[in-house]
Motif scaffolding. Sequence first.
Motif, PDB file in Angstrom:
ATOM      1  N   ALA A 148    -116.466 -23.778 -60.970  1.00  0.00           N
ATOM      2  CA  ALA A 148    -117.241 -23.298 -60.166  1.00  0.00           C
ATOM      3  C   ALA A 148    -118.496 -22.420 -60.608  1.00  0.00           C
ATOM      4  N   SER A 149    -118.165 -21.031 -59.456  1.00  0.00           N
ATOM      5  CA  SER A 149    -119.463 -20.400 -59.145  1.00  0.00           C
ATOM      6  C   SER A 149    -120.577 -19.824 -60.368  1.00  0.00           C
ATOM      7  N   LEU A 150    -119.851 -20.130 -61.520  1.00  0.00           N
ATOM      8  CA  LEU A 150    -119.992 -19.461 -62.768  1.00  0.00           C
ATOM      9  C   LEU A 150    -121.601 -20.382 -63.354  1.00  0.00           C
ATOM     10  N   THR A 151    -120.969 -21.717 -62.723  1.00  0.00           N
ATOM     11  CA  THR A 151    -122.683 -22.726 -62.521  1.00  0.00           C
ATOM     12  C   THR A 151    -123.378 -21.958 -62.914  1.00  0.00           C
ATOM     13  N   LYS A 152    -123.877 -20.784 -61.452  1.00  0.00           N
ATOM     14  CA  LYS A 152    -125.147 -20.266 -61.274  1.00  0.00           C
ATOM     15  C   LYS A 152    -125.218 -19.490 -62.505  1.00  0.00           C
ATOM     16  N   VAL A 153    -124.758 -18.900 -62.959  1.00  0.00           N
ATOM     17  CA  VAL A 153    -125.562 -17.804 -64.533  1.00  0.00           C
ATOM     18  C   VAL A 153    -125.167 -18.772 -66.061  1.00  0.00           C
ATOM     19  N   VAL A 154    -124.902 -19.559 -66.216  1.00  0.00           N
ATOM     20  CA  VAL A 154    -124.501 -20.554 -67.326  1.00  0.00           C
ATOM     21  C   VAL A 154    -125.487 -21.906 -67.105  1.00  0.00           C
ATOM     22  N   ALA A 155    -125.718 -22.360 -66.341  1.00  0.00           N
ATOM     23  CA  ALA A 155    -126.782 -23.497 -65.437  1.00  0.00           C
ATOM     24  C   ALA A 155    -128.394 -23.269 -65.401  1.00  0.00           C
ATOM     25  N   THR A 156    -128.390 -22.850 -64.056  1.00  0.00           N
ATOM     26  CA  THR A 156    -129.247 -22.145 -63.191  1.00  0.00           C
ATOM     27  C   THR A 156    -130.434 -21.176 -63.585  1.00  0.00           C
ATOM     28  N   LEU A 157    -129.190 -20.058 -63.907  1.00  0.00           N
ATOM     29  CA  LEU A 157    -129.999 -18.914 -64.124  1.00  0.00           C
ATOM     30  C   LEU A 157    -130.817 -18.646 -64.967  1.00  0.00           C
ATOM     31  N   PRO A 158    -129.985 -19.795 -66.654  1.00  0.00           N
ATOM     32  CA  PRO A 158    -131.008 -19.740 -67.737  1.00  0.00           C
ATOM     33  C   PRO A 158    -131.975 -21.071 -68.052  1.00  0.00           C
TER      34      PRO A 158
ATOM     35  N   LEU B  26    -131.007 -23.223 -53.388  1.00  0.00           N
ATOM     36  CA  LEU B  26    -132.215 -23.775 -53.610  1.00  0.00           C
ATOM     37  C   LEU B  26    -133.209 -24.253 -54.992  1.00  0.00           C
ATOM     38  N   LEU B  27    -132.636 -22.803 -55.472  1.00  0.00           N
ATOM     39  CA  LEU B  27    -133.294 -22.635 -56.762  1.00  0.00           C
ATOM     40  C   LEU B  27    -133.023 -23.899 -58.057  1.00  0.00           C
ATOM     41  N   GLY B  28    -131.785 -24.746 -57.489  1.00  0.00           N
ATOM     42  CA  GLY B  28    -131.769 -25.426 -58.495  1.00  0.00           C
ATOM     43  C   GLY B  28    -132.641 -26.611 -57.902  1.00  0.00           C
ATOM     44  N   GLU B  29    -133.119 -27.020 -56.368  1.00  0.00           N
ATOM     45  CA  GLU B  29    -133.527 -27.719 -56.266  1.00  0.00           C
ATOM     46  C   GLU B  29    -135.525 -27.617 -56.603  1.00  0.00           C
ATOM     47  N   ILE B  30    -135.790 -26.116 -57.035  1.00  0.00           N
ATOM     48  CA  ILE B  30    -137.315 -25.533 -58.132  1.00  0.00           C
ATOM     49  C   ILE B  30    -136.573 -25.774 -58.492  1.00  0.00           C
ATOM     50  N   ILE B  31    -135.945 -25.683 -59.871  1.00  0.00           N
ATOM     51  CA  ILE B  31    -135.861 -26.322 -60.707  1.00  0.00           C
ATOM     52  C   ILE B  31    -136.831 -27.954 -60.971  1.00  0.00           C
TER      53      ILE B  31
ATOM     54  N   ALA C 271    -133.917 -33.817 -62.900  1.00  0.00           N
ATOM     55  CA  ALA C 271    -132.511 -32.621 -62.063  1.00  0.00           C
ATOM     56  C   ALA C 271    -132.198 -31.840 -62.652  1.00  0.00           C
ATOM     57  N   LEU C 272    -131.527 -30.866 -61.953  1.00  0.00           N
ATOM     58  CA  LEU C 272    -130.912 -29.283 -62.243  1.00  0.00           C
ATOM     59  C   LEU C 272    -129.925 -30.277 -63.901  1.00  0.00           C
ATOM     60  N   ASP C 273    -128.967 -31.252 -64.041  1.00  0.00           N
ATOM     61  CA  ASP C 273    -127.980 -31.426 -64.859  1.00  0.00           C
ATOM     62  C   ASP C 273    -128.759 -31.498 -65.968  1.00  0.00           C
ATOM     63  N   ARG C 274    -129.759 -32.717 -65.939  1.00  0.00           N
ATOM     64  CA  ARG C 274    -130.732 -33.311 -66.798  1.00  0.00           C
ATOM     65  C   ARG C 274    -131.336 -32.303 -67.703  1.00  0.00           C
ATOM     66  N   PHE C 275    -132.194 -31.210 -66.969  1.00  0.00           N
ATOM     67  CA  PHE C 275    -132.782 -30.572 -66.999  1.00  0.00           C
ATOM     68  C   PHE C 275    -132.009 -29.419 -67.898  1.00  0.00           C
ATOM     69  N   ALA C 276    -131.011 -28.713 -67.428  1.00  0.00           N
ATOM     70  CA  ALA C 276    -129.823 -28.226 -68.098  1.00  0.00           C
ATOM     71  C   ALA C 276    -129.260 -28.653 -69.043  1.00  0.00           C
ATOM     72  N   GLU C 277    -129.359 -29.465 -69.436  1.00  0.00           N
ATOM     73  CA  GLU C 277    -128.512 -30.022 -70.721  1.00  0.00           C
ATOM     74  C   GLU C 277    -129.595 -30.586 -71.614  1.00  0.00           C
ATOM     75  N   ASN C 278    -130.395 -30.724 -71.269  1.00  0.00           N
ATOM     76  CA  ASN C 278    -131.815 -30.412 -72.861  1.00  0.00           C
ATOM     77  C   ASN C 278    -132.107 -29.463 -73.238  1.00  0.00           C
TER      78      ASN C 278
ATOM     79  N   LEU D 135    -121.042 -32.974 -52.211  1.00  0.00           N
ATOM     80  CA  LEU D 135    -122.184 -34.069 -51.390  1.00  0.00           C
ATOM     81  C   LEU D 135    -123.521 -33.437 -52.510  1.00  0.00           C
ATOM     82  N   LEU D 136    -123.563 -33.308 -53.174  1.00  0.00           N
ATOM     83  CA  LEU D 136    -124.960 -32.717 -54.091  1.00  0.00           C
ATOM     84  C   LEU D 136    -124.577 -34.293 -54.616  1.00  0.00           C
ATOM     85  N   SER D 137    -124.142 -35.249 -54.098  1.00  0.00           N
ATOM     86  CA  SER D 137    -123.872 -35.765 -56.334  1.00  0.00           C
ATOM     87  C   SER D 137    -122.972 -35.040 -57.086  1.00  0.00           C
ATOM     88  N   GLY D 138    -122.578 -34.243 -56.686  1.00  0.00           N
ATOM     89  CA  GLY D 138    -121.764 -32.707 -58.176  1.00  0.00           C
ATOM     90  C   GLY D 138    -122.721 -32.274 -59.207  1.00  0.00           C
ATOM     91  N   VAL D 139    -124.041 -32.385 -58.353  1.00  0.00           N
ATOM     92  CA  VAL D 139    -124.844 -31.162 -59.032  1.00  0.00           C
ATOM     93  C   VAL D 139    -125.800 -30.157 -58.420  1.00  0.00           C
TER      94      VAL D 139
END
Length: 344
Positions: free
Chosen positions: A56-66, A149-154, A161-168, A213-217
């Motif tokens: 859930a919202s741990l996404t905010k600090v595990v993926a988006t913030l880094p 919005l931060l996910g979209e900025i990334i 896309a956020l999932d590919r960027f965060a993975e790499n 609704l954002l395709s899981g990402v």
Amino acid sequence: MLKEYIQGFIEEKKIPGAVIHVQRDEDILFQHSCGGYNARDGSYHSIKEDTIFDIASLTKVVATLPSILVLLMKEEIALEDPVQKFLPDFRYDSVTIQHLLHHNSGLPADLTPPVQRGVNRNILLEVYRSQLEYVTGEAVVYSDLGMILLGEIIQEVSGKALDRFAENEIFLPLKLQKTNFNPSKELLVNIASTEMVDKQYVQGDVHDEKALLLSGVSGSAGLFSDIGDLVQFAKVWLGITNQSVIPSEWMDLCHTLLFQNRGLGFEVWTGVDPLLSCGRRWSIGSFGHTGFTGTSIWMDPKEKLFVVLLTNAVHYGRHSYLRELRQGVHDLVYEMYISNKGAY
């Protein structure tokens, strides 16, 4: 004591089960898994140390913030940059990236009316059109919208896309091996189900309706992970494990550059209300985050202590006992391993 405390919540059907890891510097103080869950097909599965959770919202600090920190490090963005610089469809030119990270942008906590599962809505368009509810920079309102919005900025800045960027850029170099968006069907048997919807448990699909609704990402939610990866994440953040992905000064800024009880992305215990999930005993400056499904990470840089607690509390519905559980667990950890030096 910790084992019995958590087991009491399971026996009273306040949570279906949990896995917990407590560590101080290099020393593992406690690790335990207990309880279980009903899968989508109705079968029962025990929660184990390799069980994968919708965090859930741990996404905010595990993926988006880094990911944002990587872009800051590369000087492709700056904290003072207005959101409109990258997302011209956003309505307000006074809101910056730092405001979104501090949750003091003026944006509401959520969309109105709340998004319902099974109802199609254009989430991004609604976020762009959202009206500010208070003067930017004058209050804290924890907002999913700002993190979306931060996910979209990334994506806009990196071209990925956020999932590919965060993975790499984050997961692979930090050795987070089971952390991903939209987990593969092969992992389904090992994913703790969340809430029952239409007489069937949600399992392997994101619980958060906006992220779905954002395709899981989404920058706000959508990530799945297990205890091992989140322990690695906490060790990196406390400097227990060395890494070269994000400069330490940027990581330190996330829990020292404060607005009220908010660092950049993280909640920070300042010693004054509101009382956070870490309770009152943890050191001033302790920081962490929680997830609606029942997940949390709390870190104490003074003591080099951290707790990762994962449960799928929404299995029994959205009226949960998470605040009581989390504060009780963190109080017990401090009593057992810090206040009572003999226990350590």
